[in-house]
Design a protein around this motif. Structure first.
Motif, PDB file in Angstrom:
ATOM      1  N   VAL A   1     -15.374 -13.609 -16.662  1.00 43.23           N
ATOM      2  CA  VAL A   1     -15.558 -12.665 -15.735  1.00 43.23           C
ATOM      3  C   VAL A   1     -14.386 -12.080 -14.935  1.00 43.23           C
ATOM      4  O   VAL A   1     -14.037 -11.082 -14.824  1.00 43.23           O
ATOM      5  N   MET A   2     -13.497 -13.142 -14.575  1.00 42.93           N
ATOM      6  CA  MET A   2     -12.380 -12.713 -13.850  1.00 42.93           C
ATOM      7  C   MET A   2     -11.172 -12.101 -14.549  1.00 42.93           C
ATOM      8  O   MET A   2     -10.305 -11.444 -14.410  1.00 42.93           O
ATOM      9  N   SER A   3     -11.472 -12.122 -16.075  1.00 44.43           N
ATOM     10  CA  SER A   3     -10.539 -11.473 -17.014  1.00 44.43           C
ATOM     11  C   SER A   3     -11.134 -10.111 -17.569  1.00 44.43           C
ATOM     12  O   SER A   3     -10.412  -9.575 -18.364  1.00 44.43           O
ATOM     13  N   ASN A   4     -12.250  -9.762 -17.132  1.00 42.79           N
ATOM     14  CA  ASN A   4     -12.747  -8.830 -17.781  1.00 42.79           C
ATOM     15  C   ASN A   4     -12.010  -7.537 -17.421  1.00 42.79           C
ATOM     16  O   ASN A   4     -12.126  -7.146 -16.168  1.00 42.79           O
ATOM     17  N   ASP A   5     -11.583  -6.465 -18.375  1.00 42.80           N
ATOM     18  CA  ASP A   5     -10.832  -5.377 -18.064  1.00 42.80           C
ATOM     19  C   ASP A   5     -11.827  -4.482 -17.437  1.00 42.80           C
ATOM     20  O   ASP A   5     -11.032  -3.728 -16.493  1.00 42.80           O
ATOM     21  N   VAL A   6     -13.211  -4.325 -17.585  1.00 41.24           N
ATOM     22  CA  VAL A   6     -13.996  -3.341 -16.947  1.00 41.24           C
ATOM     23  C   VAL A   6     -14.067  -3.527 -15.627  1.00 41.24           C
ATOM     24  O   VAL A   6     -14.260  -2.781 -14.775  1.00 41.24           O
ATOM     25  N   LEU A   7     -14.366  -4.752 -15.236  1.00 39.31           N
ATOM     26  CA  LEU A   7     -14.701  -5.171 -13.868  1.00 39.31           C
ATOM     27  C   LEU A   7     -13.542  -5.052 -12.901  1.00 39.31           C
ATOM     28  O   LEU A   7     -13.596  -4.822 -11.860  1.00 39.31           O
ATOM     29  N   THR A   8     -12.270  -5.081 -13.676  1.00 40.79           N
ATOM     30  CA  THR A   8     -11.088  -4.864 -12.781  1.00 40.79           C
ATOM     31  C   THR A   8     -11.120  -3.454 -11.766  1.00 40.79           C
ATOM     32  O   THR A   8     -10.566  -3.442 -10.868  1.00 40.79           O
ATOM     33  N   ALA A   9     -11.730  -2.430 -12.403  1.00 42.48           N
ATOM     34  CA  ALA A   9     -11.979  -1.219 -11.709  1.00 42.48           C
ATOM     35  C   ALA A   9     -12.823  -1.321 -10.666  1.00 42.48           C
ATOM     36  O   ALA A   9     -12.782  -0.522  -9.443  1.00 42.48           O
ATOM     37  N   VAL A  10     -13.885  -2.377 -10.288  1.00 40.65           N
ATOM     38  CA  VAL A  10     -14.671  -2.524  -9.312  1.00 40.65           C
ATOM     39  C   VAL A  10     -13.971  -2.534  -8.049  1.00 40.65           C
ATOM     40  O   VAL A  10     -14.244  -1.921  -6.971  1.00 40.65           O
ATOM     41  N   PRO A  11     -13.055  -3.431  -7.876  1.00 36.79           N
ATOM     42  CA  PRO A  11     -12.286  -3.608  -6.468  1.00 36.79           C
ATOM     43  C   PRO A  11     -11.453  -2.538  -6.020  1.00 36.79           C
ATOM     44  O   PRO A  11     -11.439  -2.045  -5.000  1.00 36.79           O
ATOM     45  N   LEU A  12     -10.736  -1.890  -6.958  1.00 40.05           N
ATOM     46  CA  LEU A  12     -10.027  -0.664  -6.681  1.00 40.05           C
ATOM     47  C   LEU A  12     -10.911   0.315  -6.292  1.00 40.05           C
ATOM     48  O   LEU A  12     -10.393   1.275  -5.463  1.00 40.05           O
ATOM     49  N   PHE A  13     -12.083   0.739  -6.962  1.00 44.08           N
ATOM     50  CA  PHE A  13     -12.811   1.829  -6.407  1.00 44.08           C
ATOM     51  C   PHE A  13     -13.559   1.438  -5.118  1.00 44.08           C
ATOM     52  O   PHE A  13     -13.420   2.446  -4.229  1.00 44.08           O
ATOM     53  N   LEU A  14     -13.740   0.220  -4.979  1.00 42.17           N
ATOM     54  CA  LEU A  14     -14.387  -0.172  -3.591  1.00 42.17           C
ATOM     55  C   LEU A  14     -13.354   0.041  -2.471  1.00 42.17           C
ATOM     56  O   LEU A  14     -13.613   0.684  -1.456  1.00 42.17           O
ATOM     57  N   PHE A  15     -12.046  -0.283  -2.685  1.00 47.31           N
ATOM     58  CA  PHE A  15     -10.964  -0.213  -1.592  1.00 47.31           C
ATOM     59  C   PHE A  15     -10.764   1.286  -1.536  1.00 47.31           C
ATOM     60  O   PHE A  15     -10.550   1.688  -0.351  1.00 47.31           O
ATOM     61  N   MET A  16     -11.059   2.207  -2.473  1.00 49.72           N
ATOM     62  CA  MET A  16     -10.678   3.758  -2.498  1.00 49.72           C
ATOM     63  C   MET A  16     -11.659   4.438  -1.416  1.00 49.72           C
ATOM     64  O   MET A  16     -11.468   5.045  -0.422  1.00 49.72           O
ATOM     65  N   GLY A  17     -13.019   3.819  -1.686  1.00 45.93           N
ATOM     66  CA  GLY A  17     -13.952   4.242  -0.682  1.00 45.93           C
ATOM     67  C   GLY A  17     -14.053   3.609   0.811  1.00 45.93           C
ATOM     68  O   GLY A  17     -14.516   4.498   1.633  1.00 45.93           O
ATOM     69  N   TYR A  18     -13.511   2.354   0.954  1.00 49.59           N
ATOM     70  CA  TYR A  18     -13.612   1.779   2.182  1.00 49.59           C
ATOM     71  C   TYR A  18     -12.483   2.401   2.946  1.00 49.59           C
ATOM     72  O   TYR A  18     -12.565   2.357   4.227  1.00 49.59           O
TER      73      TYR A  18
END
Length: 451
Positions: free
Chosen positions: A65-82
């Motif tokens: 999970v921690m090394s999944n390339d697709v999931l890396t985008a989740v915190p970045l998109f969240l940060f953009m929204g917040y």
């Protein structure tokens, strides 16, 4: 008990425990480790209490999970929204759109709906969108003598659009779960997202035109003397920067110029640049955005760890095969299977969040899709449409409860429920149109990326 029976007991125990209110991520991990200890128990190889392969499975799933390339985008998109939320960009956007649409029927509702759509697209967190727009636009509509139910429906329905419209975090999670290309999912969700938003806008304008009492037109004094040049300038400084940021991120993904993670990082940087340009970036707001991003990302990642551990043990015990054999023995038609699957997801949306449904229960349906000839991309878009109903369907309509929590005391929950009902009809209409005309979702991915 046979292993498949233990698997069914495992699934039933999980549902029972989460209905009691226990944290889902830790329940999944606990159930996975507990039943996994039984599943992988080998007395001949055990030299100690912890000499069981379930612990190796748990560590491997965590690392995956921690090394999944697709999931890396989740915190970045969240940060953009917040960061967009904390920088008061939405406030400026709503005021501008309200002035720009002042001559249209239900102008303030239109402005609120478009603002909700843009902000929901940027952040993808339903609770944040409904809460912020409930504080910003809802009191303004009530002050403008808008019908309470009508105004409530606009805020709740508009706040849920980020589940579907790219760059949707839900679609990223579905891509990681199903193995479908996130780029194709984004392309497939584009037209259905615009279609649903268009249905909302048509409903708002049509109802306001036929019944002006629910959305009174502003008086000349309220409109004020704003020239066309001033409106254009306001749009250039509020609407277009955020829209350009979102379209740039989405375009970079769809046209193959950047991976989702790379595009999300540019989006996060763009959110910071916008906050600086509006002179709204402070150390306190930056800290809050980082904290909220880390908290939400950790929740999603631990849900994945727990879910993959749980599903691996469930599959090892023969649970997935048992369910597949049962469903196939019913000799269902593709449309019947699709209706049953969507009905189950609809009902699960009452007690569970979308992330939990996607990560835990959708993988049960995925192995059955090839047998019924259903495209996993199409299935994912239908789920994205369906999950919006979970936030809007009484009595467990979470969007309604978010709005009620910050609404004036005189606003009743029944009024909010009444306001969201027409939007449920439009969501089901969109799902029916998508099934009858699958090209709405499949045409763009096929044209751009092929089959």
């Amino acid at each position: 008990m046979t292993d498949p029976q233990v698997a069914v007991l495992m699934l039933g125990a999980f549902i029972f425990v989460i209905l009691l209110g226990y944290p889902i991520a830790f329940t999944l991990m606990g159930m996975g480790l507990g039943f996994g200890y039984y599943a992988y128990y080998d007395p001949e190889r055990m030299r100690s209490l912890f000499d069981n392969r379930v612990f190796d499975l748990f560590v491997n799933q965590t690392y995956s999970v921690m090394s999944n390339d697709v999931l890396t985008a989740v915190p970045l998109f969240l940060f953009m929204g917040y960061i967009v939320e904390r920088a008061n960009i939405v406030d400026r956007l709503f005021q501008t759109l309200n002035i720009a649409a002042r001559r249209l029927p239900g102008s303030m509702a239109i402005a609120a709906l478009v603002t909700c759509s843009l902000f929901a697209t940027a952040t993808g967190i339903v609770g944040a969108v409904v809460t912020l727009m409930g504080l910003l636009a809802f009191p303004a509509m009530l002050k403008a003598r808008y019908d309470t139910s009508f105004a409530s429906g606009v805020i709740c329905a508009g706040g849920c659009l980020g589940i579907l419209i790219p760059p949707s975090i839900m679609l990223i999670v579905y891509a990681a779960t199903s193995g479908v290309s996130i780029v194709k999912l984004y392309a497939g969700a584009l037209f259905p997202g615009f279609m649903l938003a268009g249905l909302y806008l048509l409903y708002v304008m049509g109802r306001a035109a036929f019944n002006p009492k629910i959305a009174p037109k502003p008086s000349e004094e309220e409109i004020g003397d704003v020239s066309a040049g001033q409106v254009v300038l306001m749009l250039l400084t509020s609407f277009f920067p955020l829209a350009f940021l979102i379209l740039s991120v989405l375009g970079a993904i769809l046209f193959g110029l950047a991976t989702p993670s790379e595009a999300a990082s540019i989006g996060a940087l763009g959110g910071l640049v916008l906050a600086v340009a509006y002179r709204a970036l402070t150390w306190q707001r930056l800290r809050e955005a980082v904290y909220l991003t880390v908290r939400t990302s950790a929740m999603v990642c631990w849900l994945f760890v727990g879910s993959w551990t749980f599903s691996s043990v469930f599959s090892y015990l023969g649970g997935e095969q048992l369910i597949s054999e049962f469903v196939l023995s019913l000799d269902l038609s593709p449309i019947t299977f699709l209706i049953i699957a969507q009905l189950i997801i609809f009902l699960l949306g009452w007690p569970l969040e979308w992330s939990e449904i996607i990560i835990i229960f959708v993988p049960i349906f995925l192995p059955l899709l090839p047998h019924f000839g259903i495209d996993p991309l199409m299935f994912g878009i239908l789920i994205a449409l369906n999950l919006q109903t979970s936030f809007l369907t009484p009595p467990m309509a979470m969007a309604a409860y978010y709005l009620k929590g910050i609404a004036p005391p005189h606003v009743r929950l029944t009024q909010i429920f009444a306001g969201v009902m027409p939007y449920l009809v439009m969501i089901f209409t969109a799902m029916a149109l998508l099934y009858i005309f699958p090209e709405i979702a499949l045409w763009l991915p096929e044209q751009v990326y092929g089959r």
